[in-house]
Design a protein around this motif. Structure first.
Motif, PDB file in Angstrom:
ATOM      1  N   ASP A 524       0.726  -1.171   0.043  1.00 52.86           N
ATOM      2  CA  ASP A 524      -0.069  -0.008   0.033  1.00 52.86           C
ATOM      3  C   ASP A 524       0.903   1.253  -0.007  1.00 52.86           C
ATOM      4  N   GLU A 526      -0.108   4.629  -0.845  1.00 58.09           N
ATOM      5  CA  GLU A 526      -0.823   5.815  -0.780  1.00 58.09           C
ATOM      6  C   GLU A 526      -2.017   5.648   0.013  1.00 58.09           C
ATOM      7  N   THR A 528      -5.213   8.391   1.878  1.00 57.37           N
ATOM      8  CA  THR A 528      -5.899   9.669   2.049  1.00 57.37           C
ATOM      9  C   THR A 528      -7.005   9.528   3.012  1.00 57.37           C
ATOM     10  N   SER A 545      -3.161  13.558   3.776  1.00 53.92           N
ATOM     11  CA  SER A 545      -2.656  12.203   3.474  1.00 53.92           C
ATOM     12  C   SER A 545      -2.267  11.590   4.467  1.00 53.92           C
ATOM     13  N   ARG A 548       3.282   8.115   6.145  1.00 55.51           N
ATOM     14  CA  ARG A 548       3.890   6.899   5.477  1.00 55.51           C
ATOM     15  C   ARG A 548       5.331   6.753   6.013  1.00 55.51           C
ATOM     16  N   VAL A 553       2.355   3.111   2.981  1.00 61.22           N
ATOM     17  CA  VAL A 553       1.390   3.651   4.137  1.00 61.22           C
ATOM     18  C   VAL A 553       1.751   2.792   5.364  1.00 61.22           C
ATOM     19  N   LYS A 571      -4.389   3.005  -1.518  1.00 57.85           N
ATOM     20  CA  LYS A 571      -4.077   2.591  -2.787  1.00 57.85           C
ATOM     21  C   LYS A 571      -2.780   1.677  -2.832  1.00 57.85           C
ATOM     22  N   GLN A 578      -8.020  -1.086  -4.546  1.00 54.55           N
ATOM     23  CA  GLN A 578      -8.352  -0.080  -3.580  1.00 54.55           C
ATOM     24  C   GLN A 578      -9.053  -0.526  -2.394  1.00 54.55           C
TER      25      GLN A 578
END
Length: 662
Positions: A524, A526, A528, A545, A548, A553, A571, A578
């Protein structure tokens, strides 16, 4: 008037010393005598030196006593409190806790007065900054989930006002004691310093603020709405009420006001109104409200309508728990006690012997995955080799896991003393005797916490690894008498319930700004955070965001800082599916418990009275009504007292030169 050093009183011993010297002073009388009486001189000298003569009033004596008294006063470092005129260091504490977001009543507002307590505080603070002297240094502290120094020893009024205007409410657990401790440390050993607190005075009783000691004057600027009150949704949850009876919802609502409150509770499922109840709650009381036969929905929202000063606790969310009993996959060569105890919990248990190959994977010796994905996997004994690779590895990574024993070096506890630590798995258990004599020699990982200790060695631990529950017992059941004890079925039931926790459409409930574990995948890349419903959406919160770590993530995220329902969209790498997580973010529940004006538990401020009207207390005790403290600064009286003593000494010298006739 105040005294900074009582040690100067020791010099007061000079006053009786002067009096004693006059009592023993030689006394001569001017007498005309015939010359043939000169032989009588010796007799007169003896009579003149008689001790304890009658003390006579002499100007020289009074001047010497006055000079000594003035020197004593000067050595005691006297001072007086004067209004305003501060030139020293002022530490300002601005309260931005969740209760500061309360909306002021209509009587308290006009076109020039902002709508919340925080807005009013910012306006008052900016006006007070304009009235400060040009040479005054100001340190601005923000009281939120942690103490934050916005500006240090700042003299620029524009910079101070800008920092004040940018403040926002912090809905996490407020650091009351920590912020006061920081202010106390910043003003310690600084006689010219002072502290000013701008707050609504709604501080929880357990904040620990009464244990902080100041040695400088403190002024509390209380921004309150006398008619403010609050009604809050304390608890809300849903569960499947049988296969055909639908979903049952239960809520607990508390009225923190002093008067009776009538309100309406509206329950929504996926945005559709499902039920509504009218409830009447007496002042200071709670009420339990039930909603039966609800339609199935992914997310339920309970909303409290009516006029209320504090909005963050007027809504609560609940996620539908997965219906039916747990589906447990037991990897064991055969353990009747464990299998029966798992079945007693109501779970459907499928046992698989890891030593026997099914031959369904091309004769590779690796058993096929179960047709239905298990809710919990239990491994009795050493971990099979096939679970370390391929599809089995992925299954164990995303499924709650309970392991008993395993391979590796073993150790014998130095004593049989057993300690059962507090945890949902050990609820109702009291293991006073060691269940085994040998333990696997392993350290508790960073994500785990001990449940059971034998001697100084951990015997069991639990936690969440990347958001997935893990329960580990460091001894094999065959090496233990635990299955023969009456506590064993209770332990198994507690473990199954805990491992099932969070098996719902949403992650659950978390306080604003707190850390939470999420079952994110290794690829993973990304994420939000998006406000979905509730107070966060009404307050205009935006997207941001996710945290990370090393390019992906992080599985440990800090929750959003505004209460409401939030959606985390994750994502994966290119072509990956997703995924979405739903999280209910709440404000600190302690901030809900307010009802208009009340006292602020600020600690003892000074060993003397720091201002008129304040009560003198012992160091470290809790202060009384802090609103009586008046903003004052110290004006030293040392130099006037010393100068006056010098003038008296000069006058004494003049009297001495004129002779003893005076």
């Amino acid at each position: 008037m105040g005294i900074a050093s009582w040690a100067g009183l020791w010099f007061g011993l000079a006053l009786p010393a002067i009096v004693i010297m006059y009592l023993f002073k030689r006394k001569y009388l001017d007498t005309i005598v015939p010359s043939h009486l000169l032989w009588d001189r010796v007799l007169r000298n003896i009579e003149a030196n008689r001790p304890w003569q009658k003390l006579q009033s002499r100007l020289l004596l009074w001047l010497q006593l006055l000079a000594a008294a003035l020197l004593v006063v000067a050595l005691m470092l006297p001072f007086v409190w004067v209004q305003g005129g501060r030139q020293g260091h002022t530490v300002i504490i601005a309260d931005t806790s969740a209760s500061m977001s309360a909306v002021l009543g209509t009587e308290e507002r006009d076109k020039d007065t902002p709508g919340t307590t925080l807005d009013r505080m910012k306006k008052q603070l900016q006006e007070d900054i304009d009235g400060m002297s040009s040479g005054q240094e100001v340190t601005l502290l923000k009281l939120g989930s942690q103490p934050q120094v916005l500006l240090s020893r700042e003299k620029d009024r524009n910079a101070l006002k800008k920092a004040v205007s940018e403040m926002s409410a912090d809905y996490g657990k407020a650091a009351y004691r920590e912020t006061l401790s920081l202010a106390s440390a910043l003003t310690r050993n600084d006689p010219e310093a002072s502290v000013e607190i701008y707050t609504d005075s709604q501080w929880p009783e357990g904040s620990g603020s009464g244990n902080v000691v100041f040695d400088v004057p403190v002024q509390v600027n209380s921004i309150q709405d006398e008619k403010a009150g609050n009604t809050a949704i304390v608890q809300f949850g849903v569960r499947q009420d049988g296969e055909e009876d639908g979903v049952l919802g239960i809520a607990v609502v508390k009225n923190y006001r002093k008067d009776i409150m009538e309100t309406s509770l509206d329950l929504y499922g996926d945005g559709q109104l499902l039920a509504s109840n009218q409830v009447v709650i007496e002042g200071g009381k709670s009420a339990t409200v039930s909603f039966g036969q609800l339609d199935s929905a992914e997310v339920y929202r309970l909303s409290l309508s009516g006029e209320d000063a504090y909005a963050p606790d007027n809504e609560a969310f609940a996620f539908r728990e997965e219906a039916g009993s747990a589906n447990i996959l037991l990897l064991s060569s055969g353990n009747l006690f464990l299998e029966k105890a798992l079945q007693l919990t109501g779970a459907r248990v499928t046992r698989m012997d890891p030593g026997a190959s099914t031959g369904k994977n091309g004769g590779s010796g690796v058993p096929a995955l179960p047709d239905a994905k298990p809710d919990i996997i239990v491994i009795d004994g050493a971990e099979p080799d096939f679970v370390r690779e391929g599809a089995w590895r992925d299954l164990l990574k995303e499924t709650p896991l309970w392991t008993w024993g395993g391979g590796g070096e073993k150790a014998q506890p130095e004593s049989g003393e057993t300690e059962t630590l507090s945890h949902p798995v050990t609820r109702y258990l009291s293991l006073s005797e060691a269940p085994t004599g040998q333990l696997l020699k392993r350290e508790v990982p960073v994500w785990g916490e001990p449940l059971l200790k034998i001697g100084s060695l951990p015997a069991a631990y639990a936690g969440k690894d990347q958001g997935v529950a893990r329960l580990v017992f460091l001894f094999a059941l065959e090496d233990s008498d635990l299955p023969l004890r009456p506590e064993f079925p209770i332990l198994v039931n507690n473990a199954v319930e805990w491992l099932q926790t969070g098996q719902a459409t949403g992650i659950g409930r978390v306080m604003a700004g707190a850390k939470l574990d999420l079952p994110v995948a290794a690829d993973d890349v990304e994420g939000t955070w998006i406000p979905q419903e509730g107070f966060a959406l009404q307050a205009g919160a935006g997207h941001f965001s996710a945290e990370r770590k090393q390019g992906v993530v992080s599985s440990r995220q800090m929750s959003p800082g505004i209460p409401g329902l939030w959606r985390l969209e994750v994502k994966g790498s290119e072509g990956a599916e997703q995924r979405t997580f739903l999280v209910q973010v709440t404000a600190d529940p302690a901030e809900s418990a307010f009802e208009g004006m009340r006292q602020l538990p600020v600690a003892e401020i000074h060993s003397d009275k720091p201002a008129e009207g304040s009560d003198q207390m012992e160091s470290g005790s809790q202060a009384g009504q802090s609103d009586s403290l008046i903003s004052k600064s110290r004006q030293s009286l040392v130099y006037p007292a010393a100068l006056l003593a010098l003038f008296v000494i000069l006058a004494e010298w003049g009297v001495y030169q004129r002779g003893r006739s005076i």
